[in-house]
Design a protein around this motif. Structure first.
Motif, PDB file in Angstrom:
ATOM      1  N   LEU A 146      45.794  48.095  39.376  1.00  0.00           N
ATOM      2  CA  LEU A 146      46.373  46.649  38.960  1.00  0.00           C
ATOM      3  C   LEU A 146      45.441  45.861  38.168  1.00  0.00           C
ATOM      4  O   LEU A 146      46.007  45.201  37.176  1.00  0.00           O
ATOM      5  CB  LEU A 146      46.655  46.264  40.226  1.00  0.00           C
ATOM      6  N   THR A 147      44.132  46.162  38.301  1.00  0.00           N
ATOM      7  CA  THR A 147      43.418  45.233  37.448  1.00  0.00           C
ATOM      8  C   THR A 147      43.341  45.738  36.026  1.00  0.00           C
ATOM      9  O   THR A 147      43.207  45.041  35.211  1.00  0.00           O
ATOM     10  CB  THR A 147      41.727  45.538  38.201  1.00  0.00           C
ATOM     11  N   SER A 148      43.372  47.140  35.880  1.00  0.00           N
ATOM     12  CA  SER A 148      43.652  47.554  34.539  1.00  0.00           C
ATOM     13  C   SER A 148      44.875  47.013  33.842  1.00  0.00           C
ATOM     14  O   SER A 148      44.824  46.619  32.669  1.00  0.00           O
ATOM     15  CB  SER A 148      43.773  49.119  34.827  1.00  0.00           C
ATOM     16  N   TYR A 149      45.985  47.118  34.463  1.00  0.00           N
ATOM     17  CA  TYR A 149      47.143  46.568  33.833  1.00  0.00           C
ATOM     18  C   TYR A 149      47.122  45.065  33.676  1.00  0.00           C
ATOM     19  O   TYR A 149      47.555  44.631  32.878  1.00  0.00           O
ATOM     20  CB  TYR A 149      48.366  47.019  34.829  1.00  0.00           C
ATOM     21  N   ALA A 150      46.506  44.319  34.587  1.00  0.00           N
ATOM     22  CA  ALA A 150      46.444  43.067  34.571  1.00  0.00           C
ATOM     23  C   ALA A 150      45.713  42.663  33.258  1.00  0.00           C
ATOM     24  O   ALA A 150      45.592  41.735  32.549  1.00  0.00           O
ATOM     25  CB  ALA A 150      45.932  42.130  35.927  1.00  0.00           C
ATOM     26  N   VAL A 151      44.330  43.117  33.108  1.00  0.00           N
ATOM     27  CA  VAL A 151      43.392  43.001  32.074  1.00  0.00           C
ATOM     28  C   VAL A 151      44.291  43.153  30.649  1.00  0.00           C
ATOM     29  O   VAL A 151      44.133  42.533  29.713  1.00  0.00           O
ATOM     30  CB  VAL A 151      42.287  43.847  32.088  1.00  0.00           C
ATOM     31  N   GLY A 152      45.037  44.353  30.755  1.00  0.00           N
ATOM     32  CA  GLY A 152      45.621  44.695  29.492  1.00  0.00           C
ATOM     33  C   GLY A 152      46.765  43.577  28.954  1.00  0.00           C
ATOM     34  O   GLY A 152      46.880  42.990  28.054  1.00  0.00           O
ATOM     35  N   PHE A 153      47.462  43.181  30.306  1.00  0.00           N
ATOM     36  CA  PHE A 153      48.421  42.183  29.913  1.00  0.00           C
ATOM     37  C   PHE A 153      47.668  40.650  29.402  1.00  0.00           C
ATOM     38  O   PHE A 153      48.280  40.197  28.569  1.00  0.00           O
ATOM     39  CB  PHE A 153      49.056  41.735  31.242  1.00  0.00           C
ATOM     40  N   VAL A 154      46.786  40.132  29.946  1.00  0.00           N
ATOM     41  CA  VAL A 154      45.996  39.038  29.729  1.00  0.00           C
ATOM     42  C   VAL A 154      45.358  39.314  28.133  1.00  0.00           C
ATOM     43  O   VAL A 154      45.313  38.301  27.411  1.00  0.00           O
ATOM     44  CB  VAL A 154      44.704  38.808  30.696  1.00  0.00           C
ATOM     45  N   HIS A 155      44.736  40.358  27.962  1.00  0.00           N
ATOM     46  CA  HIS A 155      44.269  40.650  26.648  1.00  0.00           C
ATOM     47  C   HIS A 155      45.683  40.557  25.542  1.00  0.00           C
ATOM     48  O   HIS A 155      45.274  40.031  24.658  1.00  0.00           O
ATOM     49  CB  HIS A 155      43.867  42.110  26.523  1.00  0.00           C
ATOM     50  N   SER A 156      46.421  41.175  25.714  1.00  0.00           N
ATOM     51  CA  SER A 156      47.713  41.400  24.883  1.00  0.00           C
ATOM     52  C   SER A 156      48.284  39.926  24.649  1.00  0.00           C
ATOM     53  O   SER A 156      48.608  39.431  23.563  1.00  0.00           O
ATOM     54  CB  SER A 156      48.758  42.265  25.500  1.00  0.00           C
ATOM     55  N   SER A 157      48.457  39.050  25.956  1.00  0.00           N
ATOM     56  CA  SER A 157      48.823  37.753  25.870  1.00  0.00           C
ATOM     57  C   SER A 157      48.139  36.902  25.111  1.00  0.00           C
ATOM     58  O   SER A 157      48.641  35.857  24.344  1.00  0.00           O
ATOM     59  CB  SER A 157      49.260  37.220  27.321  1.00  0.00           C
ATOM     60  N   SER A 158      46.766  36.876  25.175  1.00  0.00           N
ATOM     61  CA  SER A 158      45.903  36.107  24.318  1.00  0.00           C
ATOM     62  C   SER A 158      45.871  36.416  22.978  1.00  0.00           C
ATOM     63  O   SER A 158      45.950  35.718  21.966  1.00  0.00           O
ATOM     64  CB  SER A 158      44.392  36.388  24.949  1.00  0.00           C
ATOM     65  N   GLN A 159      46.138  37.389  22.636  1.00  0.00           N
ATOM     66  CA  GLN A 159      46.326  38.038  21.075  1.00  0.00           C
ATOM     67  C   GLN A 159      47.781  37.478  20.570  1.00  0.00           C
ATOM     68  O   GLN A 159      47.614  36.849  19.658  1.00  0.00           O
ATOM     69  CB  GLN A 159      46.225  39.575  20.960  1.00  0.00           C
ATOM     70  N   MET A 160      48.570  37.530  21.370  1.00  0.00           N
ATOM     71  CA  MET A 160      49.966  37.198  20.919  1.00  0.00           C
ATOM     72  C   MET A 160      49.959  35.624  20.979  1.00  0.00           C
ATOM     73  O   MET A 160      50.762  35.010  19.900  1.00  0.00           O
ATOM     74  CB  MET A 160      51.354  37.715  21.764  1.00  0.00           C
ATOM     75  N   ALA A 161      49.361  35.070  21.816  1.00  0.00           N
ATOM     76  CA  ALA A 161      49.111  33.443  21.422  1.00  0.00           C
ATOM     77  C   ALA A 161      48.901  33.009  20.227  1.00  0.00           C
ATOM     78  O   ALA A 161      49.347  31.968  19.908  1.00  0.00           O
ATOM     79  CB  ALA A 161      48.532  32.919  22.743  1.00  0.00           C
ATOM     80  N   PHE A 162      47.983  33.571  19.763  1.00  0.00           N
ATOM     81  CA  PHE A 162      47.418  33.239  18.281  1.00  0.00           C
ATOM     82  C   PHE A 162      48.904  33.208  17.351  1.00  0.00           C
ATOM     83  O   PHE A 162      48.723  32.796  16.312  1.00  0.00           O
ATOM     84  CB  PHE A 162      46.417  34.160  17.765  1.00  0.00           C
TER      85      PHE A 162
END
Length: 312
Positions: A146-162
């Motif tokens: 779950l941590t792996s998927y959560a980190v991936g989601f947070v990483h992708s969301s931070s990229q897309m926020a730009f």
């Protein structure tokens, strides 16, 4: 302010891998077979791990999740690329482009963390074998995944926020076969130098942290294995070599694309193909060819299917 009020670009043009008609036909046939291999190979591992009780262990649970990610990673852009080989005009909608970038980073980030989780599992299994069952219990295992998927989601969301508030009103040509974030952000109708640095730093930092953790883990594991004289050392080294090969295949393109962003576009295209297509294909091959337990489980399931057909 709504996105449509200032973004006049509704689609992007993908230049693909080549403009040669003959090469496009060759690539269409070649990548079609590769994509079938990606789906079947990773699906085979998922089915084998699910239906063979002997593989209901932490290592194979993590391997099944890796196969799931690889199957999706190989599918977020490859089918469109294959179809585009037969099209004269290769276009993708703005939201389709956004979706490709989002899935690229959520899957990439998740796989990085999952490889770290697999390294932790191997460290505990080899360096602390008597405490393996206690340490790698269901709660810890589920937490790692779950941590792996959560980190991936947070990483992708931070990229897309730009990306969400960037205006796109001019050139809309992407020199790749899919929407790659470093290429798309350069098409925005404003200075994005600082944003490009932030995006590269975000991806580069995640890649660097995961790579250092993996390097540290495998160094300790190899040191521990080399100082053993038991018969389990050869099996441990065989398992480790498969893990290290997968890590190398995954992180090498990341280093060039994000940590070393000044490479030429032609090089980036080759690395992007390797990262999104060939790595998801090679992972199941590496794990099945070098893992006797997986090969035995596949053979067992195959024999079970043959026997069930004979009994009908």
């Amino acid at each position: 302010m709504e996105l449509e009020n200032y973004s006049v670009v509704s689609e992007f043009i993908l230049l693909g891998l080549t403009k040669s008609p003959n090469l496009q036909i060759f690539f269409f046939l070649g990548f079609s077979m590769v994509y079938i291999g990606i789906v079947l190979g990773n699906l085979l591992i998922l089915i084998t791990v699910t239906f063979d009780s002997c593989l209901h262990t932490p290592m194979y649970f993590l391997l099944a999740n890796l196969s799931l990610i690889d199957m999706i990673l190989g599918s977020f852009a490859t089918p469109k690329m294959i179809v585009d080989f037969l099209r004269e005009h290769k276009t993708i909608s703005w939201w389709g482009c956004f979706s490709q970038m989002f899935f690229m980073h959520i899957l990439g980030g998740s796989e990085m963390m999952l490889l770290v989780a697999m390294a932790i599992d191997r460290y505990v299994a080899i360096c602390k074998p008597l405490h393996y069952v206690t340490i790698m219990n269901h709660r810890v295992l589920l937490g790692l995944v779950l941590t792996s998927y959560a980190v991936g989601f947070v990483h992708s969301s931070s990229q897309m926020a730009f990306m969400l508030n960037l205006p796109f009103c001019g050139p809309n040509t992407v020199d790749s076969f899919f929407c790659d974030l470093p290429l798309v952000i350069k098409l925005a109708c404003r200075d994005t130098y600082v944003l490009q640095l932030l995006i590269i730093a975000d991806s580069g930092l995640l890649s660097l942290i995961c790579f250092v953790l993996l390097l540290f883990s495998y160094t300790i594991i190899i040191y521990s294995v080399r100082h053993r004289t038991t018969g389990g050392s050869s099996k441990a080294l065989s398992t480790l070599s498969a893990h290290i090969m997968v890590v190398t295949l995954f992180f090498a393109p990341c280093v060039f694309i994000y940590v070393w962003p000044c490479s030429r576009y032609s090089v980036d295209k080759i690395l992007s193909v390797f990262y999104t297509i060939f790595t998801p294909l090679l992972n199941p091959i590496i794990y099945t060819l070098r893992n006797q337990e997986v090969k035995a489980a596949i053979k067992k399931i195959h024999n079970r299917q043959i026997n069930s057909k004979h009994n009908l």
